[in-house]
Design a protein around this motif. Structure first.
Motif, PDB file in Angstrom:
ATOM      1  N   GLN A   1      -7.551   6.371   4.544  1.00 53.27           N
ATOM      2  CA  GLN A   1      -8.776   6.918   3.954  1.00 53.27           C
ATOM      3  C   GLN A   1      -8.863   8.435   4.140  1.00 53.27           C
TER       4      GLN A   1
ATOM      5  N   LYS B   1     -14.934   3.225   6.995  1.00 56.27           N
ATOM      6  CA  LYS B   1     -15.208   1.799   6.801  1.00 56.27           C
ATOM      7  C   LYS B   1     -14.268   1.277   5.727  1.00 56.27           C
ATOM      8  N   GLY B   2     -14.105   0.003   5.696  1.00 55.07           N
ATOM      9  CA  GLY B   2     -13.316  -0.588   4.626  1.00 55.07           C
ATOM     10  C   GLY B   2     -12.052  -1.234   5.143  1.00 55.07           C
ATOM     11  N   LYS B   3     -11.301  -1.764   4.201  1.00 54.92           N
ATOM     12  CA  LYS B   3     -10.098  -2.525   4.537  1.00 54.92           C
ATOM     13  C   LYS B   3      -8.903  -1.626   4.846  1.00 54.92           C
ATOM     14  N   ARG B   4      -8.874  -0.443   4.263  1.00 54.32           N
ATOM     15  CA  ARG B   4      -7.756   0.455   4.505  1.00 54.32           C
ATOM     16  C   ARG B   4      -7.914   1.136   5.862  1.00 54.32           C
ATOM     17  N   SER B   5      -6.802   1.584   6.416  1.00 56.77           N
ATOM     18  CA  SER B   5      -6.836   2.249   7.724  1.00 56.77           C
ATOM     19  C   SER B   5      -7.571   3.584   7.630  1.00 56.77           C
TER      20      SER B   5
END
Length: 184
Positions: free
Chosen positions: A148, A140-144
């Motif tokens: 991650q 999850k999150g903004k980074r790919s």
């Protein structure tokens, strides 16, 4: 005397399994071919029927450990809980205290960086772990997912290396706990 193919394959597997364990425990230079063969219950002579050199065995061990690591990662449930349990098991005192059964990167990564002949096999292992982790685990999150996965791998390997290296058990456990928390 020629042995049946099944017996030869079993001996080859036994050498790979034992060498993989001993190399992770003591490093490549910390294990001689004679010690390895003694640990497998075989004599020194047949080693060269299985591997052209110790260097060839070292490369085969990286590939052997890598294949098992990918299979174990793919067996992790592809869920938040599965990922959390995987991270917790990796960042545990049990893993810290059992380098012979643990992660290739944490045990042999620094040695592979100094062995030009092993860098390609190690590179393939790292690429496969990253891509499998990015594809298989939920991110999850903004980074790919790839970003991650790289971050998580680097943090976990670094934590195990540090936790194994310090002489203070309390600090060692603190390192493992803090990295585990940061990955939640």
């Amino acid at each position: 005397m020629r042995y049946p193919p099944a017996e030869t394959a079993e001996k080859h597997q036994r050498i790979l399994d034992e060498a993989s364990k001993l190399f992770r425990e003591r490093g490549f230079s910390g294990v001689s071919v004679s010690e390895l063969m003694e640990a497998t219950g075989l004599t020194h002579g047949p080693f060269y029927n299985h591997f052209a050199s110790k260097q060839a065995l070292m490369e085969a061990c990286i590939q052997h450990i890598a294949a098992k690591a990918i299979a174990e990662l793919e067996a992790v449930p592809s869920s938040e809980r599965g990922k959390a349990e995987f991270f917790a098991a990796y960042l545990s005192t049990e893993h810290r205290d059992a380098p012979g059964a643990g992660c290739l990167s944490a045990s042999l990564g620094p040695e592979c960086s100094r062995e030009a002949g092993l860098r390609q096999a190690f590179t393939e292992y790292v690429r496969n772990i990253i891509s499998t982790s990015a594809r298989h685990l939920p991110w999850k999150g903004k980074r790919s997912a790839r970003s991650q996965a790289i971050h998580s791998m680097a943090a976990m390997v670094g934590a195990i290396v540090l936790a194994r290296g310090v002489s203070d058990d309390e600090l060692s456990e603190e390192i493992l706990n803090e990295v585990r928390r940061s990955l939640e």
